[in-house]
Design a protein around this motif. Structure first.
Motif, PDB file in Angstrom:
ATOM      1  N   LEU A  40       9.267   3.414   7.127  1.00  0.00           N
ATOM      2  CA  LEU A  40       9.087   2.887   8.420  1.00  0.00           C
ATOM      3  C   LEU A  40       8.144   1.773   8.304  1.00  0.00           C
ATOM      4  N   VAL A  41       7.087   1.654   7.216  1.00  0.00           N
ATOM      5  CA  VAL A  41       6.202   0.522   6.930  1.00  0.00           C
ATOM      6  C   VAL A  41       6.364   0.134   5.588  1.00  0.00           C
ATOM      7  N   PRO A  42       7.344  -0.801   5.207  1.00  0.00           N
ATOM      8  CA  PRO A  42       7.786  -1.201   3.969  1.00  0.00           C
ATOM      9  C   PRO A  42       6.768  -1.839   3.098  1.00  0.00           C
ATOM     10  N   ASP A  43       5.958  -2.365   3.939  1.00  0.00           N
ATOM     11  CA  ASP A  43       4.641  -3.174   3.078  1.00  0.00           C
ATOM     12  C   ASP A  43       3.564  -2.148   2.498  1.00  0.00           C
ATOM     13  N   SER A  44       3.734  -0.755   2.917  1.00  0.00           N
ATOM     14  CA  SER A  44       2.427   0.111   2.609  1.00  0.00           C
ATOM     15  C   SER A  44       2.702   0.311   1.299  1.00  0.00           C
ATOM     16  N   SER A  45       1.576   0.817   0.724  1.00  0.00           N
ATOM     17  CA  SER A  45       1.319   1.101  -0.747  1.00  0.00           C
ATOM     18  C   SER A  45       0.786   2.261  -0.832  1.00  0.00           C
ATOM     19  N   MET A  46       1.024   3.221  -1.719  1.00  0.00           N
ATOM     20  CA  MET A  46       0.423   4.755  -1.897  1.00  0.00           C
ATOM     21  C   MET A  46       0.557   5.148  -3.198  1.00  0.00           C
TER      22      MET A  46
END
Length: 234
Positions: A40-46
């Protein structure tokens, strides 16, 4: 004797079934949530590192093992030595099951990331840091050994808390902490047991196995004359 060991093993299996299912359900749901969030949030980083979470679960499992099972088994006529043998066998079995379930969930999680081409989640494995071939069979026995070690440590601490109460338990934790911080102990651990060369960690797994096995010896010494009522409840 064999009947007593089977009874202890079965009782522990039933006692830990619920916490086992709850733990893996929460961990699996968390990984699914991370996956959906990354979509849903492609720019997220985990960054995901699951092994330490299982280590904590192993310590908690070992801590709680003595609390209810010890007085029940002794009241049912089991000797303290047989109880220790039963918990030892169960700890070995439980650690291997944890390792296999962890392997299955992690491999499934990575397969989903590859299939969906999700690059925003980076999963770190303990095997990536060790000088051991990253094969599934190596991961089972390596993590199984580490899980067994943490269960053994938790069982020892839980036995001390059971026998001597909060004061004795926290004193035991403090003594263990001091021993771990002594220069002699640290030098031995980081020269014989753990050796870091560059980004690769070399571990003497035989010494870790011996340490895990020997942890049950002081546990037996603590419980061999323990009452069927915990110290904090007497």
């Amino acid at each position: 004797m064999l009947r007593d060991l089977k009874g202890i093993f079965y009782y522990l299996l039933i006692d830990y079934r619920f916490s086992f299912l709850v733990f893996w359900s929460i961990l699996t749901a968390t990984l699914v949530g991370f996956t959906l969030l990354s979509i849903l949030v492609p720019d997220s980083s985990m960054i995901v590192f699951t092994s330490p979470i299982v280590f904590v679960f192993c310590i908690i499992s070992g801590l709680n093992m003595t609390k209810e099972t010890f007085p029940f088994c002794v009241k049912m006529g089991t000797t303290r030595t047989r109880y220790l043998l039963g918990t030892f066998a169960f700890s070995l079995f439980f650690s291997l099951v944890l390792s296999m379930v962890h392997l299955g969930i992690v491999r499934g999680f990575r397969a989903v990331l590859d299939a969906e081409k999700i690059s925003s989640i980076r999963h770190y494995s303990l095997m990536d840091m060790l000088d051991v071939q990253a094969a599934w069979y190596n991961e089972i026995w390596v993590l199984g050994l580490l899980f067994f070690l943490f269960i053994s440590i938790g069982f020892l601490l839980g036995s001390v808390f059971y026998r001597y109460g909060l004061i004795g338990g926290f004193s035991g934790v403090a003594v263990l902490g001091v021993l771990m911080m002594l220069p002699v102990t640290k030098d031995y651990m980081f020269s014989e047991v753990f050796r870091l060369q560059g980004m690769t960690l070399h571990v003497d797994f035989l010494l870790l196995l011996v340490a895990a096995l020997l942890t049950f010896v002081p546990s037996w010494m603590v419980l061999r004359k323990a009452s069927t009522t915990a110290a904090r409840a007497r």
